[in-house]
Design a protein around this motif. Structure first.
Motif, PDB file in Angstrom:
ATOM      1  N   LEU A  10     -19.606   6.058  65.436  1.00 42.94           N
ATOM      2  CA  LEU A  10     -20.176   5.249  66.520  1.00 42.94           C
ATOM      3  C   LEU A  10     -21.695   5.179  66.408  1.00 42.94           C
ATOM      4  N   LYS A  11     -22.331   6.322  66.140  1.00 36.59           N
ATOM      5  CA  LYS A  11     -23.795   6.342  65.998  1.00 36.59           C
ATOM      6  C   LYS A  11     -24.240   5.464  64.838  1.00 36.59           C
ATOM      7  N   GLU A  12     -23.513   5.542  63.727  1.00 36.46           N
ATOM      8  CA  GLU A  12     -23.861   4.736  62.551  1.00 36.46           C
ATOM      9  C   GLU A  12     -23.705   3.247  62.853  1.00 36.46           C
ATOM     10  N   THR A  13     -22.622   2.878  63.536  1.00 34.71           N
ATOM     11  CA  THR A  13     -22.387   1.473  63.877  1.00 34.71           C
ATOM     12  C   THR A  13     -23.458   0.964  64.834  1.00 34.71           C
ATOM     13  N   ILE A  14     -23.799   1.777  65.833  1.00 33.20           N
ATOM     14  CA  ILE A  14     -24.856   1.387  66.786  1.00 33.20           C
ATOM     15  C   ILE A  14     -26.181   1.195  66.045  1.00 33.20           C
ATOM     16  N   LYS A  15     -26.483   2.092  65.129  1.00 37.79           N
ATOM     17  CA  LYS A  15     -27.732   1.998  64.360  1.00 37.79           C
ATOM     18  C   LYS A  15     -27.745   0.714  63.531  1.00 37.79           C
ATOM     19  N   TYR A  16     -26.597   0.414  62.904  1.00 39.61           N
ATOM     20  CA  TYR A  16     -26.502  -0.801  62.081  1.00 39.61           C
ATOM     21  C   TYR A  16     -26.681  -2.048  62.944  1.00 39.61           C
ATOM     22  N   ILE A  17     -26.005  -2.091  64.097  1.00 40.32           N
ATOM     23  CA  ILE A  17     -26.124  -3.259  64.994  1.00 40.32           C
ATOM     24  C   ILE A  17     -27.554  -3.396  65.494  1.00 40.32           C
TER      25      ILE A  17
END
Length: 199
Positions: free
Chosen positions: A165-172
């Motif tokens: 989730l943290k990685e996806t949020i960072k990417y977005i």
């Protein structure tokens, strides 16, 4: 925004699972200590009773001993219900001795030895410990299984779901920032082009 909400929820659930795991481990340790004490006492008492039966077998014939132990002196009723430790359903075993007329031993004293009397009395005395030990053993097994399941959930949340989730949020966030910078550059170019045309 939805991912951020999911991340907050996952972090809360992770904390709850960790607290549950820690409390279950604490309860488990208390039960294991009591289990160890009861097991040691029970093994000692059963050892004495079996030694008494061996001595009685030496002093009596096999047929006389079998005949003496054929009729039970007392009846016991075992009741099993359910208890709850940290949402784990555990057994609660209780026993009740049925009232009968007072008979110390179900056999005559003529053909039996005193060792048999001691052995049967010590074996009868160890019954409450054996019932409690059976309850504790099953409770410890069920708690150990639940601790393992909770540990797996904590690990899945902590090392898989939350980092993803943290990685996806960072990417977005990076993509949104990039889009915002692109839009800002386009606006500035458009503004420059309009200024040139007006100039």
């Amino acid at each position: 925004t939805k991912l951020k909400q999911r991340l907050v929820g996952a972090s809360r659930v992770n904390k709850l699972f960790k607290d549950k795991r820690d409390e279950m481990v604490r309860q488990f340790m208390l039960l294991i200590r009591r289990n160890r004490e009861l097991r040691a006492q029970g093994e000692e008492a059963l050892g004495k009773a079996l030694a008494g039966f061996v001595l009685a077998r030496v002093a009596m014939t096999k047929d006389a001993m079998d005949e003496a132990l054929l009729f039970p002196v007392r009846e016991v009723e075992i009741n099993v219900s359910k208890g709850n430790i940290m949402s784990v359903h555990v057994p609660r075993i209780s026993y009740q001795e049925k009232k009968r007329e007072q008979v110390f031993f179900p056999y005559g004293m003529l053909m039996t030895s005193a060792e048999l009397d001691k052995a049967t009395a010590s074996l009868a005395a160890v019954l409450p410990q054996m019932v409690e030990l059976a309850e504790l053993e099953k409770t410890c097994n069920l708690l150990a299984d639940e601790i393992e399941k909770t540990r797996r959930r904590v690990n899945a949340l902590e090392y898989v779901m939350i980092p993803q989730l943290k990685e996806t949020i960072k990417y977005i966030r990076m993509k949104l920032d990039e889009n915002e910078r692109g839009s800002l550059v386009r606006l500035m170019k458009t503004k420059d082009m309009i200024a040139e045309r007006q100039g």
